[in-house]
Write a protein that holds these residues in place. Structure first.
Motif, PDB file in Angstrom:
ATOM      1  N   ARG A   1       0.809  -1.225   0.000  1.00  0.00           N
ATOM      2  CA  ARG A   1       0.000   0.000   0.000  1.00  0.00           C
ATOM      3  C   ARG A   1       0.840   1.271   0.000  1.00  0.00           C
ATOM      4  NH1 ARG A   1      -5.578  -1.078  -0.175  1.00  0.00           N
ATOM      5  NH2 ARG A   1      -5.754  -3.324   0.052  1.00  0.00           N
ATOM      6  N   GLY A   2       2.117   1.172   0.362  1.00  0.00           N
ATOM      7  CA  GLY A   2       3.013   2.328   0.303  1.00  0.00           C
ATOM      8  C   GLY A   2       2.455   3.533   1.027  1.00  0.00           C
ATOM      9  N   SER A   3       2.492   4.683   0.370  1.00  0.00           N
ATOM     10  CA  SER A   3       2.100   5.922   1.041  1.00  0.00           C
ATOM     11  C   SER A   3       0.588   6.067   1.204  1.00  0.00           C
ATOM     12  CB  SER A   3       2.696   7.129   0.320  1.00  0.00           C
ATOM     13  OG  SER A   3       2.367   7.072  -1.037  1.00  0.00           O
ATOM     14  N   ASP A   4      -0.200   5.133   0.642  1.00  0.00           N
ATOM     15  CA  ASP A   4      -1.656   5.172   0.897  1.00  0.00           C
ATOM     16  C   ASP A   4      -1.999   4.694   2.302  1.00  0.00           C
ATOM     17  OD1 ASP A   4      -2.310   6.117  -1.551  1.00  0.00           O
ATOM     18  OD2 ASP A   4      -2.875   4.181  -2.409  1.00  0.00           O
ATOM     19  N   ALA A   5      -1.065   3.970   2.919  1.00  0.00           N
ATOM     20  CA  ALA A   5      -1.388   3.314   4.183  1.00  0.00           C
ATOM     21  C   ALA A   5      -1.044   4.200   5.376  1.00  0.00           C
ATOM     22  CB  ALA A   5      -0.634   1.988   4.289  1.00  0.00           C
ATOM     23  N   TRP A   6      -1.953   4.248   6.324  1.00  0.00           N
ATOM     24  CA  TRP A   6      -1.742   4.968   7.578  1.00  0.00           C
ATOM     25  C   TRP A   6      -1.572   3.928   8.676  1.00  0.00           C
ATOM     26  CZ3 TRP A   6      -1.670  10.243   8.806  1.00  0.00           C
ATOM     27  CH2 TRP A   6      -1.687  10.545  10.175  1.00  0.00           C
ATOM     28  N   VAL A   7      -0.449   3.976   9.381  1.00  0.00           N
ATOM     29  CA  VAL A   7      -0.196   2.996  10.430  1.00  0.00           C
ATOM     30  C   VAL A   7      -0.851   3.469  11.731  1.00  0.00           C
ATOM     31  CG1 VAL A   7       1.568   1.816  11.789  1.00  0.00           C
ATOM     32  CG2 VAL A   7       1.962   2.283   9.365  1.00  0.00           C
ATOM     33  N   LEU A   8      -1.725   2.638  12.267  1.00  0.00           N
ATOM     34  CA  LEU A   8      -2.432   2.955  13.507  1.00  0.00           C
ATOM     35  C   LEU A   8      -1.837   2.140  14.649  1.00  0.00           C
ATOM     36  CD1 LEU A   8      -4.858   4.292  14.983  1.00  0.00           C
ATOM     37  CD2 LEU A   8      -6.248   2.365  14.237  1.00  0.00           C
ATOM     38  N   ALA A   9      -1.236   2.833  15.623  1.00  0.00           N
ATOM     39  CA  ALA A   9      -0.697   2.141  16.800  1.00  0.00           C
ATOM     40  C   ALA A   9      -1.688   2.350  17.945  1.00  0.00           C
ATOM     41  CB  ALA A   9       0.704   2.651  17.123  1.00  0.00           C
TER      42      ALA A   9
ATOM     43  N   VAL B   1      -6.244   3.859   3.420  1.00  0.00           N
ATOM     44  CA  VAL B   1      -6.138   2.586   4.119  1.00  0.00           C
ATOM     45  C   VAL B   1      -5.548   2.825   5.508  1.00  0.00           C
ATOM     46  CG1 VAL B   1      -5.067   0.301   4.082  1.00  0.00           C
ATOM     47  CG2 VAL B   1      -5.691   1.421   1.926  1.00  0.00           C
ATOM     48  N   VAL B   2      -6.196   2.274   6.522  1.00  0.00           N
ATOM     49  CA  VAL B   2      -5.638   2.333   7.869  1.00  0.00           C
ATOM     50  C   VAL B   2      -5.214   0.917   8.267  1.00  0.00           C
ATOM     51  CG1 VAL B   2      -6.146   2.762  10.315  1.00  0.00           C
ATOM     52  CG2 VAL B   2      -6.947   4.370   8.558  1.00  0.00           C
ATOM     53  N   VAL B   3      -3.948   0.793   8.669  1.00  0.00           N
ATOM     54  CA  VAL B   3      -3.418  -0.516   9.057  1.00  0.00           C
ATOM     55  C   VAL B   3      -3.289  -0.540  10.577  1.00  0.00           C
ATOM     56  CG1 VAL B   3      -1.556  -2.186   8.754  1.00  0.00           C
ATOM     57  CG2 VAL B   3      -2.143  -0.619   6.884  1.00  0.00           C
ATOM     58  N   ASP B   4      -4.177  -1.288  11.214  1.00  0.00           N
ATOM     59  CA  ASP B   4      -4.260  -1.347  12.668  1.00  0.00           C
ATOM     60  C   ASP B   4      -3.315  -2.429  13.196  1.00  0.00           C
ATOM     61  OD1 ASP B   4      -5.028  -1.600  15.335  1.00  0.00           O
ATOM     62  OD2 ASP B   4      -6.836  -2.748  14.837  1.00  0.00           O
ATOM     63  N   LEU B   5      -2.330  -2.013  13.977  1.00  0.00           N
ATOM     64  CA  LEU B   5      -1.337  -2.978  14.482  1.00  0.00           C
ATOM     65  C   LEU B   5      -1.723  -3.595  15.827  1.00  0.00           C
ATOM     66  CD1 LEU B   5       1.991  -1.065  13.673  1.00  0.00           C
ATOM     67  CD2 LEU B   5       0.829  -2.803  12.293  1.00  0.00           C
ATOM     68  N   SER B   6      -2.909  -3.253  16.342  1.00  0.00           N
ATOM     69  CA  SER B   6      -3.237  -3.683  17.714  1.00  0.00           C
ATOM     70  C   SER B   6      -3.368  -5.201  17.848  1.00  0.00           C
ATOM     71  CB  SER B   6      -4.507  -2.996  18.210  1.00  0.00           C
ATOM     72  OG  SER B   6      -5.623  -3.412  17.460  1.00  0.00           O
ATOM     73  N   GLY B   7      -3.573  -5.901  16.727  1.00  0.00           N
ATOM     74  CA  GLY B   7      -3.698  -7.362  16.806  1.00  0.00           C
ATOM     75  C   GLY B   7      -2.395  -8.116  16.597  1.00  0.00           C
ATOM     76  N   VAL B   8      -1.291  -7.372  16.441  1.00  0.00           N
ATOM     77  CA  VAL B   8      -0.003  -8.043  16.182  1.00  0.00           C
ATOM     78  C   VAL B   8       0.710  -8.270  17.518  1.00  0.00           C
ATOM     79  CG1 VAL B   8       2.156  -7.981  14.882  1.00  0.00           C
ATOM     80  CG2 VAL B   8       0.111  -6.854  13.959  1.00  0.00           C
ATOM     81  N   ASP B   9       0.478  -9.435  18.117  1.00  0.00           N
ATOM     82  CA  ASP B   9       0.992  -9.701  19.468  1.00  0.00           C
ATOM     83  C   ASP B   9       2.514  -9.665  19.537  1.00  0.00           C
ATOM     84  OD1 ASP B   9      -1.469  -9.879  20.559  1.00  0.00           O
ATOM     85  OD2 ASP B   9      -1.621 -12.062  20.377  1.00  0.00           O
TER      86      ASP B   9
END
Lengths: 337, 158
Positions: A29-37, A55-63
């Protein structure tokens, strides 16, 4: 689904379960993606419609991005570990008190329960002209609204300004710098490990970002060596209110003293410039000196050399001088009082 | 997106819009309107709920991010007609005037008392730093939490 609320804009939400999956998504997704911490920075941008990621990429499920692990050569903190976990962890408190102090002074208890280390280090500046969507240099325009005769710039930079006068608001950044921490950044192809102080950049390098994280890259962990563990630490944060506020200035230092002389020392400040500043000339000047008031005085003066105030932030110069003075020489003085 | 969670002990499964905030899910879908929307910018603490026991601002998390968790709201505090000691404390010590901040105050205090059964006044005030009250001046809120802490210690000892 009777009710549709528009507090949040619509976006495609992706929720990877592993770091590999997250890296693949970010690479695609490159620069389209927003990383959500933790969301404390992100949600403001999204709700205000100032940033409009597809696009929002939610990292909360990455244990695997969570947790504090003790290794043979230091301690590794996953980027999605919360500020509360860092502030309360017994290993961090015992070895890296400066980091526990910094993390415990961020914002408020609930925000520390949600906010992450990776997010605290990677958050954007709080300059309100920029946050409000004004077309300033940092937003791709050709003016700095804060650096005008009437600009409200009480919280802005006294050092390192270049067109933009915004500052980095992180409390944990200077603590990681004095601990000589390394940040682990992975892309789909490789992994790079960079020194904490090299993670942050000023407007002279890239006026649109505060750090070197590129689209497609994932900040996975912080590694802290034992080099500065249990040294003499100092952390102080100055803010308008005792809670929630970002720092007007903060200072972190780590010091080893032998035979009454400063043997090794690291000191860094934040909210003075667009990047946290490691004060190497202060470190050089105080080495071999006693950690007393006279050395602190000298260190403070040296720290603010070259500082340029704006219309409303000249107070930051004596403030920074005094914080550095206390970090280097003031701890012992206070005990005698 | 499908969301499965437990809210005040009740298992729920709902289809929600990915952009829906947890606080709106709690109020509009689960119909638990005790959780209030205040500033919507993670400052005021009116929307505080417990996620797996930890106090968070439900205006700053997507509902789908709470998938698989256990949520407690103010409605989950009382047991039938018997008030939770915190609710009783707010009643007895006059811990509220308009009441808007109260659910968030109580949930934040519940997180504190679960970790620390005998907090000092300073610890209570520190724990409440993320919750704003514009009526009381906080003094009675602190007393209400001290009341609850004492009552909970006594009932545990009994």
């Amino acid at each position: 689904m009777a009710v549709i609320r528009d507090v949040m804009p619509s976006f495609d939400l992706l929720q990877p379960n592993s770091a590999d999956e997250a890296r693949n998504i970010l690479a695609q997704r490159g620069s389209d993606a927003w990383v959500l911490a933790g969301g404390l920075d992100s949600f403001d941008w999204l709700k205000d419609r100032i940033k409009r990621p597809k696009v929002v990429v939610d990292l909360s499920g990455v244990d695997e991005l969570r947790g504090i692990r003790v290794k043979s050569d230091g301690v590794e903190i996953g980027a999605m570990t919360t500020l509360t976990e860092v502030a309360q962890n017994p290993v961090i408190r015992e070895n890296y008190g400066v980091l526990a102090d910094a993390a415990s002074m961020v914002a408020s208890p609930q925000i520390r329960n949600q906010g992450t280390i990776g997010g605290n280090l990677s958050q954007d500046t709080r300059c309100w002209y920029y946050r409000a969507g004004w077309p300033c240099y940092r937003a791709g325009g050709n003016i700095c609204y804060a650096d005008t005769p009437e600009g409200r710039n009480r919280e802005h930079a006294i050092l390192g300004a270049d067109r933009c006068v915004a500052v980095n608001p992180s409390d944990t950044a200077p603590a990681f710098i004095v601990l000589d921490a390394k940040f682990v950044i992975r892309s789909r192809k490789d992994e790079r490990v960079i020194d904490a102080e090299d993670y942050f950049i000023g407007p002279d390098v890239d006026i649109t970002r505060l750090h070197v994280l590129q689209p497609g890259e994932l900040f996975t962990a912080v590694r802290i060596p034992f080099t500065w563990a249990s040294s003499r630490f100092y952390f102080e944060k100055i803010r308008d209110r005792n809670v929630w506020d970002f720092p007007l200035l903060n200072v972190a230092s780590a010091m080893f003293v032998s035979n009454g002389r400063i043997d090794r020392v690291r000191i860094a400040v934040n909210a003075a410039a667009a990047r946290p500043l490691r004060l190497k000339s202060v470190e050089r000047a105080v080495r071999g000196m006693p950690p007393d008031a006279a050395t602190g005085e000298m260190a403070g003066k040296r720290a603010v050399q070259g500082a340029v105030p704006l219309q409303f932030n000249a107070y930051k110069i004596p403030l920074m001088r005094n914080l550095v003075k206390r970090a280097i020489g003031g701890v012992e003085e206070a005990k005698w009082a | 997106m499908l969301l499965n969670l437990t809210i005040n002990g009740e298992q729920r499964s709902d289809n929600v819009d990915p952009r829906m905030l947890l606080v709106h899910y709690i109020r509009d879908i689960a119909n638990l309107t005790g959780t209030h929307v205040g500033c919507e910018t993670s400052i005021c603490g009116a929307c505080t709920v417990l996620i797996n026991g930890s106090a968070v601002k439900s205006c700053t998390i997507l509902a789908v991010q709470a998938d698989g968790t256990k949520i407690t709201t103010i409605e989950g505090m009382a047991e039938g007609d018997r008030l939770h000691p915190l609710q009783e404390g707010f009643w007895e010590e006059h811990g509220l005037q308009c009441g808007y901040c109260t659910p968030g105050m109580i949930m934040t205090a519940a997180d504190l008392l679960a970790r620390n059964s005998n907090p000092t006044e300073a610890e209570i005030r520190e724990a409440l730093e993320g919750n704003l009250c514009r009526c009381t001046g906080y003094q009675h809120i602190v007393k209400a939490i001290q009341f609850a802490a004492a009552k909970m210690r006594t009932s545990k000892a009994a």
